[in-house]
Design an enzyme around this catalytic site. Structure first.
Site, short mmCIF file in Angstrom:
data_model
loop_
_atom_site.label_atom_id
_atom_site.label_comp_id
_atom_site.label_asym_id
_atom_site.label_seq_id
_atom_site.Cartn_x
_atom_site.Cartn_y
_atom_site.Cartn_z
N GLU A 53 0.83 -1.21 0.00
CA GLU A 53 0.00 0.00 0.00
C GLU A 53 0.86 1.26 0.00
O GLU A 53 0.56 2.24 -0.68
CB GLU A 53 -0.92 0.00 1.22
CG GLU A 53 -1.88 -1.18 1.28
CD GLU A 53 -1.33 -2.35 2.10
OE1 GLU A 53 -2.13 -3.00 2.79
OE2 GLU A 53 -0.11 -2.60 2.05
N CYS A 78 -2.52 -3.70 7.23
CA CYS A 78 -2.21 -3.90 8.64
C CYS A 78 -2.68 -2.71 9.48
O CYS A 78 -2.81 -1.59 8.99
CB CYS A 78 -0.71 -4.12 8.83
SG CYS A 78 0.32 -2.73 8.29
N CYS A 87 -0.61 0.37 7.62
CA CYS A 87 -1.06 0.78 6.29
C CYS A 87 -2.49 1.33 6.34
O CYS A 87 -2.85 2.19 5.52
CB CYS A 87 -0.98 -0.39 5.32
SG CYS A 87 0.72 -0.88 4.97
N ARG A 187 14.23 -24.30 -3.90
CA ARG A 187 14.83 -24.08 -2.58
C ARG A 187 14.87 -22.60 -2.23
O ARG A 187 14.64 -22.22 -1.08
CB ARG A 187 16.25 -24.64 -2.55
CG ARG A 187 16.33 -26.15 -2.56
CD ARG A 187 17.78 -26.62 -2.59
NE ARG A 187 17.90 -28.07 -2.62
CZ ARG A 187 19.06 -28.72 -2.71
NH1 ARG A 187 20.19 -28.03 -2.79
NH2 ARG A 187 19.06 -30.05 -2.72
N THR A 199 19.92 -40.05 4.35
CA THR A 199 20.19 -39.20 3.18
C THR A 199 21.44 -38.37 3.41
O THR A 199 22.28 -38.21 2.51
CB THR A 199 18.99 -38.27 2.89
OG1 THR A 199 17.87 -39.08 2.54
CG2 THR A 199 19.29 -37.31 1.77
N LEU A 207 22.39 -28.92 0.49
CA LEU A 207 21.04 -28.39 0.72
C LEU A 207 20.99 -26.86 0.63
O LEU A 207 20.28 -26.19 1.37
CB LEU A 207 20.50 -28.85 2.09
CG LEU A 207 20.48 -30.37 2.31
CD1 LEU A 207 20.03 -30.69 3.73
CD2 LEU A 207 19.61 -31.06 1.28
N GLY A 291 15.20 -39.04 3.15
CA GLY A 291 15.01 -40.07 2.14
C GLY A 291 13.61 -40.67 2.16
O GLY A 291 12.65 -40.07 2.67
N THR A 294 11.81 -40.97 5.56
CA THR A 294 11.38 -39.66 6.07
C THR A 294 10.18 -39.15 5.29
O THR A 294 9.18 -38.69 5.87
CB THR A 294 12.54 -38.65 5.99
OG1 THR A 294 13.62 -39.13 6.79
CG2 THR A 294 12.10 -37.28 6.48
N LEU A 295 10.23 -39.25 3.98
CA LEU A 295 9.11 -38.82 3.14
C LEU A 295 7.85 -39.63 3.47
O LEU A 295 6.76 -39.06 3.61
CB LEU A 295 9.46 -38.99 1.67
CG LEU A 295 10.44 -37.95 1.09
CD1 LEU A 295 11.12 -38.50 -0.16
CD2 LEU A 295 9.73 -36.65 0.79
#
Length: 348
Positions: A53, A78, A87, A187, A199, A207, A291, A294-295
């Site tokens: 804004e 806000c 704003c 990422r 992994t 990463l 890996g 975990t997934l």
């Protein structure tokens, strides 16, 4: 398409310009219209900087037109002091008579207070224009504040016959140079990235964002028994790392590494405790990269929002670590450098 929808879609276009920079704030765009003409536009460029804004009002050359204009904004203005002034007060100060809003802000310090402040000052307020599209735009922000956990994206690459690694977890090159750039772009758009112990040991991943321009996400390592050596690339000084374990901090890590001691059970880390830890660490969105165990733990717990699965149709592994399995409706598939990226949503 109504005029309100047309101008709101322009707000969405502007808001997208802040992707990867506005977080943990939401992406917001604002458009100011007078006599059927756009006289000002703005978006939230970076966390800590002026809101959409403010930038929209600043772009208006003839400020006298503001008192007979309509402001379109993709999220409720806000009403509190943070790193910038409210704003809603700016809108009232410039006597803008009408504001059209897509979504009400679920952040506790706002959550309807901006709308109320405007209405108390005599401003006409309309809400809910393209609300579903607005929710999708800021799905990370809304999930974080409404469910008190990160928005979670599962990501893996698999062979044509459904394997993500070779025998005994040996790394296999499934991605291409172009899809690797896609992964690094991804990422750069999220605030955290998570892998499990195996992994980290098998792949020794950094990463980080190396093949794209952007900020590195916070790395989260699930390491129940603290067996990943401190020399592993996921502890480099390139980014912060949170090690989730059930052991006490052994003091071997450098200053960019934090240790979170959480309860584990036979299935791994207790998901409720992990979500609380990530919420309190301000991880608004999370990529789970592996890996397989975990997934699958996230899938089995039903704690995920999107999955992005890369498939190499030319590669057959025949034996190795099987890709995770889940039942979900796919949204779309796109081809990048010969590999197929399929997008899924968890339609809970």
């Amino acid at each position: 398409m109504t005029l309100d929808e047309m101008y709101m879609r322009r707000c969405f276009q502007l808001a997208e310009c802040g992707k990867g920079h506005a977080a943990p704030n939401p992406m917001v765009g604002a458009v100011i219209v007078c006599d059927g003409e756009i006289i000002g536009e703005g978006y939230h460029r970076k966390c800590g900087g002026p809101h959409a804004e403010v930038n929209a009002v600043a772009s208006v050359v003839d400020k006298s037109k503001l008192s007979r204009s309509t402001m379109y904004v993709s999220l409720e203005p806000c009403a509190h002091w943070g790193k910038t002034p409210p704003c809603a007060e700016l809108i009232i100060k410039h006597r803008i008579p009408k504001v059209v809003i897509c979504n009400v802000d679920p952040f506790p310090k706002v959550d309807g207070r901006g709308v109320q402040m405007l209405q108390d000052a005599g401003v006409e307020v309309k809400t809910g224009v393209l609300a579903d599209e607005g929710w999708h735009l800021n799905r990370r922000f809304f999930t974080f504040h409404s469910q008190r956990r990160p928005y979670i994206i599962l990501k893996w690459a698999e062979s044509a016959d459904g394997f993500i690694a070779g025998k005994n977890g040996a790394p296999i090159k499934i991605s291409t140079p172009e899809t690797m750039r896609y992964v690094h772009k991804m990422r750069s758009e999220e605030s955290g990235i998570l892998v499990g112990t195996q992994t980290a040991l098998n792949d020794n991943p950094s990463l980080t964002v190396r093949h794209w321009s952007g900020e590195n996400p916070t790395r989260i390592l699930l390491d129940r028994n603290l067996i990943v050596p401190a020399s592993n690339k996921c502890f480099s000084s390139d980014a912060e790392t949170i090690v989730v374990t059930e052991k006490a901090d052994n003091g071997i890590y450098q200053s960019n590494v934090k240790v979170a001691t959480l309860p584990f059970d036979t299935n791994g880390v207790q998901m409720e405790a992990l979500m609380k830890c990530l919420y309190e660490s301000n991880i608004q969105s999370l990529i789970v990269e592996g890996g397989a165990k975990t997934l699958q733990a996230f899938i089995n717990a039903g704690i995920w929002d999107e999955a992005r699965v890369e498939r190499n149709p030319r590669l057959l592994i025949k034996e190795g670590v099987s890709a995770p399995r889940f039942v979900s409706n796919w949204d779309r598939t796109e081809e990048i450098d010969g590999n197929l990226i399929t997008y899924y949503r968890n339609r809970k």
